[in-house]
Design a protein around this motif. Structure first.
Motif, PDB file in Angstrom:
ATOM      1  N   ARG A  99      12.014   0.612  23.114  1.00  0.00           N
ATOM      2  CA  ARG A  99      10.660   1.059  23.453  1.00  0.00           C
ATOM      3  C   ARG A  99      10.544   2.552  23.195  1.00  0.00           C
ATOM      4  N   THR A 136       5.164   1.979  21.754  1.00  0.00           N
ATOM      5  CA  THR A 136       5.564   1.073  20.674  1.00  0.00           C
ATOM      6  C   THR A 136       6.862   0.375  21.052  1.00  0.00           C
ATOM      7  N   VAL A 137       6.912  -0.919  20.804  1.00  0.00           N
ATOM      8  CA  VAL A 137       8.103  -1.712  21.089  1.00  0.00           C
ATOM      9  C   VAL A 137       8.642  -2.285  19.782  1.00  0.00           C
ATOM     10  N   LEU A 172       5.736  -3.596  17.429  1.00  0.00           N
ATOM     11  CA  LEU A 172       4.602  -4.082  18.222  1.00  0.00           C
ATOM     12  C   LEU A 172       3.874  -2.924  18.894  1.00  0.00           C
ATOM     13  N   THR A 173       2.541  -3.024  18.896  1.00  0.00           N
ATOM     14  CA  THR A 173       1.727  -2.132  19.711  1.00  0.00           C
ATOM     15  C   THR A 173       0.959  -2.999  20.709  1.00  0.00           C
ATOM     16  N   ASP A 174      -0.155  -2.521  21.216  1.00  0.00           N
ATOM     17  CA  ASP A 174      -0.881  -3.243  22.261  1.00  0.00           C
ATOM     18  C   ASP A 174      -1.187  -4.674  21.847  1.00  0.00           C
ATOM     19  N   LYS A 178       3.805  -7.437  22.869  1.00  0.00           N
ATOM     20  CA  LYS A 178       4.276  -6.215  23.509  1.00  0.00           C
ATOM     21  C   LYS A 178       4.318  -6.391  25.025  1.00  0.00           C
TER      22      LYS A 178
END
Length: 276
Positions: A219, A223-224, A243-245, A249
């Motif tokens: 993380r 952002t993941v 991944l974002t929102d 995520k």
């Protein structure tokens, strides 16, 4: 209540009826065009008895053939082609909306394709959940040093518990190593992370967790990044996802919170001396 339950059925019936009316209308118009075209072709065939101009006869014959072909193509296009195209477009739009809702911004089979530099430079908080990450640590060591040199930053590392025998055995089987090698790799990662800590360094915390990880997760603020594990027991490419929102995520953030709750923080002083 009964009326509400019957509403979807009514809409389906109305939709089916409208589709049938459209089909019949299309076929009727196409047949009219075909009939008119055939009539013009018949007139052109008997043109010799009506006039002597070949260009007029040819024009009428071509117009009749055009109507026949256009009528047939209209049926094929309206009843099959156009609808297949619409279904394909809708399917792609649905997939695109699902990917957007999941928050996927990048997918690759090579984790090195991830823009790690940008993530390290822009982040103030980093969480890492990993088996031991020797390759990742060595590749990004200068970035880790730069990140932890800033006192306002925070770094959390979640590792498998090297004292938990069952965890070490499972990981050893996964990577086709000995439990002792896995244990040494985990301790090395913990020790190296602890050496980054100092009086003016970032807030660095190392945690041990019993249980084998089923994915690797990083993380960087909002952002993941996730990479999956392979069951082939050999090195190779694995999917990496940024991944974002979105729903994906949210899932992995919840997983990180659960992992944090299942983990035990390890004192850095002991790790720096190699005694933890």
């Amino acid at each position: 209540m009964n009326q509400r339950r019957g509403a979807p059925v009514r809409r389906d019936i109305d939709s089916t009826l409208a589709e049938k009316i459209t089909n019949y209308s299309t076929v009727l118009l196409a047949l009219l065009g075909v009939v008119l075209g055939l009539a013009l072709m018949v007139v052109a065939a008997s043109w010799d008895s009506l006039a002597s101009r070949d260009w007029q006869r040819s024009l009428v014959n071509e117009l009749g053939g055009l109507l026949v072909v256009t009528g047939g193509l209209s049926v094929l296009w309206d009843l099959r082609g156009k609808r297949d195209l619409i279904r394909e477009v809708l399917a792609k739009v649905r997939v695109s909306s699902e990917v957007q809702a999941a928050g996927v911004v990048q997918m690759t089979m090579n984790w090195m394709d991830i823009e790690w530099d940008e993530h390290f430079k822009s982040a103030h908080e980093i969480d890492v959940f990993i088996s031991y990450g020797s390759s990742w640590r060595k590749l990004h060591w200068p970035r880790l040093q730069e990140f932890t040199a800033k006192k306002r930053n925070k770094l959390r590392i979640f590792l498998p518990d090297p004292k938990d025998e069952s965890t070490m055995k499972v990981l050893a089987q996964r990577y086709d190593y000995t439990p002792e090698k896995i244990q040494a790799s985990v301790l090395e990662m913990a020790h190296e992370m602890a050496t980054l800590s100092g009086p003016d360094s970032a807030d660095i915390r190392v945690y041990y967790r019993a249980g084998d990880p089923t994915f690797t997760c990083y993380r960087f603020d909002e952002t993941v990044l996730v990479t999956l594990y392979s069951h082939k027991r050999q090195r190779g490419s694995v999917p990496a996802i940024a991944l974002t929102d979105g729903t994906f995520k949210d899932y992995f953030l919840a997983e990180l919170e659960a992992i944090h709750g299942q983990s035990v923080e390890v004192p850095l002083a002991g790790l720096q001396k190699g005694t933890a």
